[in-house]
Design an enzyme around this catalytic site. Structure first.
Site, mmCIF file in Angstrom:
data_model
loop_
_atom_site.group_PDB
_atom_site.id
_atom_site.type_symbol
_atom_site.label_atom_id
_atom_site.label_comp_id
_atom_site.label_asym_id
_atom_site.label_seq_id
_atom_site.Cartn_x
_atom_site.Cartn_y
_atom_site.Cartn_z
ATOM 1 N N TYR A 88 78.542 35.219 -30.978
ATOM 2 C CA TYR A 88 78.583 36.394 -30.088
ATOM 3 C C TYR A 88 79.966 37.057 -30.133
ATOM 4 O O TYR A 88 80.083 38.281 -30.267
ATOM 5 C CB TYR A 88 78.239 35.943 -28.672
ATOM 6 C CG TYR A 88 78.412 36.982 -27.588
ATOM 7 C CD1 TYR A 88 77.453 37.976 -27.388
ATOM 8 C CD2 TYR A 88 79.526 36.966 -26.743
ATOM 9 C CE1 TYR A 88 77.601 38.923 -26.379
ATOM 10 C CE2 TYR A 88 79.677 37.906 -25.732
ATOM 11 C CZ TYR A 88 78.716 38.878 -25.553
ATOM 12 O OH TYR A 88 78.863 39.811 -24.554
ATOM 13 N N SER A 142 83.386 43.461 -25.485
ATOM 14 C CA SER A 142 83.603 42.437 -24.450
ATOM 15 C C SER A 142 85.040 41.944 -24.510
ATOM 16 O O SER A 142 85.703 42.062 -25.550
ATOM 17 C CB SER A 142 82.665 41.251 -24.700
ATOM 18 O OG SER A 142 83.046 40.143 -23.912
HETATM 19 P P1 NAD Z 1 71.653 42.357 -19.750
HETATM 20 O O1 NAD Z 1 70.911 41.138 -20.090
HETATM 21 O O2 NAD Z 1 71.311 43.043 -18.488
HETATM 22 O O3 NAD Z 1 71.543 43.424 -20.915
HETATM 23 C C1 NAD Z 1 71.370 43.075 -22.260
HETATM 24 C C2 NAD Z 1 70.142 43.780 -22.751
HETATM 25 O O4 NAD Z 1 70.024 43.615 -24.174
HETATM 26 C C3 NAD Z 1 68.841 43.232 -22.199
HETATM 27 O O5 NAD Z 1 68.475 43.861 -20.993
HETATM 28 C C4 NAD Z 1 67.844 43.551 -23.309
HETATM 29 O O6 NAD Z 1 67.075 44.689 -22.974
HETATM 30 C C5 NAD Z 1 68.707 43.902 -24.494
HETATM 31 N N1 NAD Z 1 68.303 43.170 -25.697
HETATM 32 C C6 NAD Z 1 68.682 41.935 -26.085
HETATM 33 N N2 NAD Z 1 68.068 41.616 -27.245
HETATM 34 C C7 NAD Z 1 67.302 42.685 -27.592
HETATM 35 C C8 NAD Z 1 66.445 42.966 -28.676
HETATM 36 N N3 NAD Z 1 66.282 42.092 -29.679
HETATM 37 N N4 NAD Z 1 65.801 44.162 -28.691
HETATM 38 C C9 NAD Z 1 65.976 45.063 -27.698
HETATM 39 N N5 NAD Z 1 66.791 44.854 -26.644
HETATM 40 C C10 NAD Z 1 67.448 43.675 -26.597
HETATM 41 O O7 NAD Z 1 73.187 41.952 -19.761
HETATM 42 P P2 NAD Z 1 74.539 42.814 -19.718
HETATM 43 O O8 NAD Z 1 75.588 41.833 -19.383
HETATM 44 O O9 NAD Z 1 74.398 44.034 -18.919
HETATM 45 O O10 NAD Z 1 74.738 43.198 -21.234
HETATM 46 C C11 NAD Z 1 75.013 44.512 -21.645
HETATM 47 C C12 NAD Z 1 76.196 44.496 -22.588
HETATM 48 O O11 NAD Z 1 77.352 44.068 -21.904
HETATM 49 C C13 NAD Z 1 76.040 43.574 -23.794
HETATM 50 O O12 NAD Z 1 76.508 44.248 -24.940
HETATM 51 C C14 NAD Z 1 76.972 42.432 -23.469
HETATM 52 O O13 NAD Z 1 77.455 41.807 -24.626
HETATM 53 C C15 NAD Z 1 78.051 43.179 -22.730
HETATM 54 N N6 NAD Z 1 78.935 42.355 -21.920
HETATM 55 C C16 NAD Z 1 78.482 41.703 -20.822
HETATM 56 C C17 NAD Z 1 79.360 40.937 -20.087
HETATM 57 C C18 NAD Z 1 78.921 40.190 -18.878
HETATM 58 O O14 NAD Z 1 79.710 39.391 -18.354
HETATM 59 N N7 NAD Z 1 77.703 40.391 -18.388
HETATM 60 C C19 NAD Z 1 80.701 40.856 -20.456
HETATM 61 C C20 NAD Z 1 81.125 41.536 -21.568
HETATM 62 C C21 NAD Z 1 80.241 42.284 -22.293
#
Ligand code: NAD
Ligand code: MG
Length: 348
Positions: free
Chosen positions: A253, A240
């Site tokens: 985080y 991120s």
């Molecule tokens: P999202 O909520 O769609 O995806 C995160 C997923 O993590 C969830 O769908 C869930 O299935 C999974 N998860 C969480 N805890 C879990 C557990 N204990 N066991 C199994 N699965 C689990 O959100 P997203 O934003 O698409 O996140 C995906 C990645 O992107 C993450 O690594 C997040 O840190 C990163 N990210 C997101 C953003 C943003 O702004 N959305 C920015 C930077 C990085």
């Protein structure tokens, strides 16, 4: 000056109100975009022949997708893409494949929603068989992804379970390998993000859950996957922008997102001689259920993405091409790198 947004909130509400069943949700554009993208959407999901894909049409990225203000929309963790307003664009209708991952076998954690779902849809449209992991509470989101992968004629494997558990992580990899017939691409993408104003508000259990989900699971899953990955395989870890500029409310985080970069770079050096590449993606901010389900305060969700130079959050599909590139042989000399996508903000 704020960018002019072609997105029409009136239409968004009408569309959201009509989309009752899963089929309706899948057939409905995530939101009204430019007229060119609407016609691309109506050309039908599942067309992997190239075609008139909206993502490929020249258009203004500042107005391509919705900008804040967004509705107040708190959700219980882990949140559902299906309950977001507007619904995110994961490429359901906008991503067109061109055979760049033909015959590959991929495992994606957090493949039910958000960035992982965009990768899953794109991988299937590029010719890969895909296994997704998610939590049982996310079954409705996961079912949509499974149907979209199968609509491409590819094998889709749903493996629900909690990756905070080491035994499950090992079982996850073994099940994926067995059902896919091997493994070529591993995407460590699942994460826990729960904002807290102060270090004194982060309980031992909070801290432990964040570390287990974001770091231990990546270590357990990757270690198990190494038994199966061969030369030409690719590992992609989702970091991120907060790895470089940690917000004060995301202390635990942000620690994990920095550590993911160190893990990526060290592992890339370690497995280079085996012909395996390891890269990370550093997104932010993206419109996914992570944010309204405890990832940000409610008011920050309402203005989410406002402070980027583009004035809006990214949509998951805007990262699909990056996950495809890093998985494909086209990036054969790219390993140990971090690919950023943050609308003009952030690093790298
Ligand atoms: P999202 O909520 O769609 O995806 C995160 C997923 O993590 C969830 O769908 C869930 O299935 C999974 N998860 C969480 N805890 C879990 C557990 N204990 N066991 C199994 N699965 C689990 O959100 P997203 O934003 O698409 O996140 C995906 C990645 O992107 C993450 O690594 C997040 O840190 C990163 N990210 C997101 C953003 C943003 O702004 N959305 C920015 C930077 C990085
Ligand atoms: Mg989810």
């Amino acid at each position: 000056m704020k960018p002019i947004n072609s997105f029409d909130p009136t239409r968004r509400k009408v569309v959201g109100g009509l989309a009752t069943g899963m089929a309706a949700a899948m057939a409905t554009p995530a939101f009204a975009q430019s007229s060119s993208s609407q016609s691309a959407a109506s050309s039908g999901a599942g067309d992997s022949s190239g075609g008139d894909g909206s993502l490929l049409n020249k258009q203004d990225p500042t107005s391509q997708y919705p900008a804040p203000p967004f509705a107040n929309q708190p959700q219980e963790w882990p949140g559902l893409a299906g309950d977001m307003d507007p619904r995110p664009d994961h490429g359901e209708e906008s991503y067109k494949g061109s055979g760049r991952l033909q015959g590959r076998r991929a495992l994606i954690t957090g493949g039910d929603s958000g960035i992982g779902r965009a990768a899953a849809i794109a991988y299937a449209r590029e010719g890969a068989d895909v296994a997704i992991n998610y939590l049982e509470a996310e079954e409705s989101d996961a079912r949509e992804v499974i149907e979209l992968i199968e609509a491409e004629g590819r094998t889709a494997v749903a493996i629900p379970g909690d990756i905070r558990d080491e035994a499950f992580c090992r079982e996850l990899v073994e099940t994926a390998v067995e059902r896919l017939g091997g493994l070529d691409i591993l995407v460590n993408n699942a994460a826990r993000q729960q904002w807290k104003p102060s270090i004194t508000d982060i309980s031992h259990d909070d801290f432990d859950a964040t570390m287990k989900t974001n770091l231990y699971a990546m270590y357990w899953i990757t270690q198990a996957a190494m038994e199966h990955l061969e030369a030409g395989a690719a590992i992609i870890n989702t970091s991120s922008v907060v790895a470089y500029d940690p917000p004060k409310i995301l202390l635990d985080y942000a620690m994990t997102k920095s550590a993911i970069i160190a893990f990526t770079k060290a592992l890339a050096k370690q497995v280079a001689e085996q012909g395996i590449r390891v890269n990370a993606v550093a997104p932010g901010p993206f419109w996914t259920p992570l944010q309204p389900s405890g990832g940000q305060p409610d008011e920050a969700v309402e203005s989410f993405g406002e402070d980027t130079p583009f004035g809006r959050p990214g949509q998951p599909v805007e990262l699909a091409g990056v996950y495809v590139l890093l998985a494909s042989q086209e990036s054969s000399f790219t390993t140990g790198h971090v690919y950023g996508a943050a609308g003009g903000s952030g690093q790298p």
